[in-house]
Design a protein around this motif. Structure first.
Motif: not given
Length: 439
Positions: A174-190
């Motif tokens: 899966v080609p991931i464009k960017m990721v982000a990290a919080g205190a105890e959670h994470s997110a990503a955009i493809t």
């Protein structure tokens, strides 16, 4: 003096250094300047400044340990820092090492930058730092994670911490464009505009319509739109669509979602107040948010106890408020720390505001500011001629003799009531007690 001599003196004066990147952590800040100069300032208790000691710095101070390393990217975690070199094959980390967040395979604190050996054969495209965990995207479209994992924020299908970078198998192919990290959670955009969330979900910060944790990445539906970027606050998530619309979800108790109320949102919800603007950049703090428009306007909202919204008072805002800068300077970059912010303007000036108790604003003092104030040492219009303090790293390994994580050990789910009275431990308690509501 001859005319030729005067001309030689003029031409020998070095041009002012430009600030290329800024990043803010819990109580410290870093900047990358032209000429491959890295500076750090603010709280240094855990070695997160990289100067070889645990002292605070009230002014931007050159991180001499990275001289000549061709650094092109810098990211602050809560109490640690990561830098990437030009080739993308050298990744350095330093600061508080608890939970393995430095990626070296152990839990030691590091007072100076050390290369993460796992990345020496990889090319890194992007790194995101949360409170106690990190994510990285490689040029080969692999996503790796490491650090604390008590709620599955590493996306590995377990709740075990990972002191070394591990591949997130869900994103294989899966080609991931960017990721982000919080205190105890994470997110990503493809690259295709799909959004994913995983980790701690109690406030709806994963955007999946419930309050459950997820141990692996799960796709998020965002109003039928394709997403272009994402950022995480401590317990909330901010995303921007390809059409420039901004969406938020998660914890809303302090108005940090920007919807005009103080409610949690379990799925991404468009901020109607910014519908007339094309959003080009977003950033999340502990309990506040910032959005930058394509025209260079900056908006802030959420918790404002330390003046971090930047509008001249200390009242919380549940709707976006425009942050004004001297001479109506246009903003080109914004970074949120937990309670402070740093912005770079089109005129190559750097401003900071919010909490300043540890010198993280870079003004040479320890007071809060509720409007943007220029960082003289980093700005073209600074009155001190961009004088940057020098600090040689300690000539030893950079490891602390006693683990700072042992000194400040806190049971994660224990109530923090009464403990935050010690000003030297306040930030660490904020990071370590997910259930608390420490002010």
């Amino acid at each position: 003096m001859m005319v030729d001599e005067v001309m030689n003196e003029v031409t020998s004066v070095a041009p002012p250094r430009r600030v290329l990147l800024v990043s803010a952590g819990a109580s410290h800040s870093v900047a990358l300047l032209s000429g491959n100069v890295v500076c750090s300032w603010g709280r240094g208790e855990d070695g997160q400044l990289g100067h070889g000691d645990s002292g605070d710095r009230l002014l931007p101070t050159r991180l001499s340990a990275l001289d000549g390393k061709d650094i092109v990217s810098l990211k602050c975690g809560a109490d640690h820092t990561i830098a990437c070199s030009d080739s993308g094959r050298e990744v350095y980390s330093w600061g508080w090492g608890d939970f393995g967040r430095l990626g070296h395979g152990d839990y030691s604190d590091l007072l100076i930058p050390h290369p993460i050996r796992s990345f020496q054969s990889l090319r890194i495209k992007q790194i995101a730092c949360g409170d106690s965990h990190c994510l990285a995207v490689t040029m080969e479209n692999e996503v790796l994670s490491w650090g604390r994992n008590q709620n599955g924020q590493l996306g590995l299908g377990t709740t075990e911490d990972a002191p070394l970078p591990q591949k997130i198998q869900t994103f294989q192919g899966v080609p991931i464009k960017m990721v982000a990290a919080g205190a105890e959670h994470s997110a990503a955009i493809t690259e295709d505009g799909d959004s994913y969330g995983w980790g701690w979900g109690r406030y709806g910060n994963l955007g999946l319509g419930d309050r459950n944790d997820r141990l692996i990445p799960v796709k998020v539906t965002v109003d039928g739109e394709k997403m272009a970027m994402v950022a995480c606050g401590w317990r909330h998530t901010i995303s921007v669509s390809s059409s420039g619309r901004i969406y938020t979800h998660g914890w809303g108790k302090y108005g940090q979602l920007g919807h005009g109320d103080f409610e949690d949102y379990l799925v991404p919800h468009k901020i109607q107040a910014l519908s007339a603007h094309f959003i080009s950049q977003v950033a999340g703090g502990w309990r506040h948010s910032m959005a930058l428009t394509s025209s260079g306007l900056l908006f802030g909202w959420g918790w404002n106890k330390c003046g971090q919204i930047g509008v001249g008072d200390n009242c919380d805002r549940s709707s976006p408020m425009q942050v004004n800068f001297p001479h109506e300077e246009k903003i080109v970059q914004i970074s949120c720390g937990w309670r402070h912010n740093i912005a770079v303007t089109e005129c190559e000036n750097v401003y900071s505001w919010g909490r300043g108790a540890n010198g993280q604003l870079g003004h040479g003092e320890t007071v809060d500011r509720n409007v943007p104030v220029i960082i003289e040492a980093l700005s073209v219009n600074g009155s001190c001629g961009q004088h940057i303090e020098s600090s040689k790293a300690h000539p030893v390994s950079g490891k602390s003799s006693v683990s700072l994580s042992e000194i400040f050990a806190v049971v994660p789910d224990e109530a923090a009531k009464g403990q935050a009275s010690n000003p030297d431990r306040g930030d660490k308690l904020d990071a370590s007690v997910p259930e608390s509501d420490v002010n």
